[in-house]
Design an enzyme around this catalytic site. Structure first.
Site, mmCIF file in Angstrom:
data_model
loop_
_atom_site.group_PDB
_atom_site.id
_atom_site.type_symbol
_atom_site.label_atom_id
_atom_site.label_comp_id
_atom_site.label_asym_id
_atom_site.label_seq_id
_atom_site.Cartn_x
_atom_site.Cartn_y
_atom_site.Cartn_z
ATOM 1 N N ASN A 1 1.102 -2.849 0.229
ATOM 2 C CA ASN A 1 0.621 -2.992 1.600
ATOM 3 C C ASN A 1 -0.488 -4.032 1.609
ATOM 4 O O ASN A 1 -1.355 -4.037 0.737
ATOM 5 C CB ASN A 1 0.116 -1.652 2.150
ATOM 6 N N GLN A 2 -0.475 -4.906 2.591
ATOM 7 C CA GLN A 2 -1.413 -6.031 2.621
ATOM 8 C C GLN A 2 -2.649 -5.778 3.472
ATOM 9 O O GLN A 2 -3.455 -6.688 3.695
ATOM 10 C CB GLN A 2 -0.675 -7.288 3.087
#
Length: 178
Positions: free
Chosen positions: A42-43
């Site tokens: 997840n960024q």
């Protein structure tokens, strides 16, 4: 057979928060870890590192403290829903229970912007607005690309750009520049 009812995480906030970042509903990795955006791909945290200098390698509690120092609040629109797996597309729409935003918003008098992390968050936000949720005219709402690894159509750079634009516009709102 129905999917399991998933419950979200508690809101992370302080009364001086100026930006409220809202996701949809934490995925399996986040729920198991009891941490927002815990999936390693997840960024979200890398984006916050770029925008606010919050070191992605810090322990989770320290990242939350840094988030609050930057006057950011974090929560999800969906408080509970039936879902198999982590994908927003697997959420059973009829099972969605939205979080109590009127109560939280009353606790955030300095709020200047709401950042919606992904399409499901934006759709859920629209349901709240249609149900009568109102914001002060000084609060802007930004629908942003999802930081989820499932939203791989955009590169990190392509996601970062609209998040940076939201940040710059939020700063302009705060300083009175438009």
């Amino acid at each position: 057979m129905t999917a399991a009812l998933c419950y979200g995480l508690p809101a992370v906030w302080q009364a001086d928060a100026q930006i409220l970042i809202l996701g949809s509903l934490p995925g399996v990795a986040s729920l198991q870890a009891a941490q927002y955006y815990a999936h390693p791909r997840n960024q979200f945290w890398p984006l916050l590192q770029q925008l606010f200098g919050i070191d992605v390698s810090l322990p989770y509690d320290e990242r939350l403290a840094a988030l609050k120092q930057h006057r950011l609040a974090l929560w999800d629109l969906i408080g509970a829903a039936e879902r198999r797996g982590s994908l927003d597309s697997a959420i059973t729409p009829a099972s969605i229970q939205l979080n109590d935003f009127p109560a939280l918003l009353q606790q955030l008098p300095a709020l200047r912007a709401v950042w919606l992390n992904g399409g499901t968050a934006a759709k859920s936000w629209q349901k709240l607005i249609k149900a009568g949720l109102s914001l002060p005219a000084t609060v802007q709402v930004f629908a942003l690309p999802s930081t989820s690894p499932a939203h791989a159509a955009l590169s990190f750079t392509d996601k970062l750009q609209p998040w940076q634009q939201a940040y710059q516009q939020t700063l302009a709102i705060h300083t009175g520049e438009s």
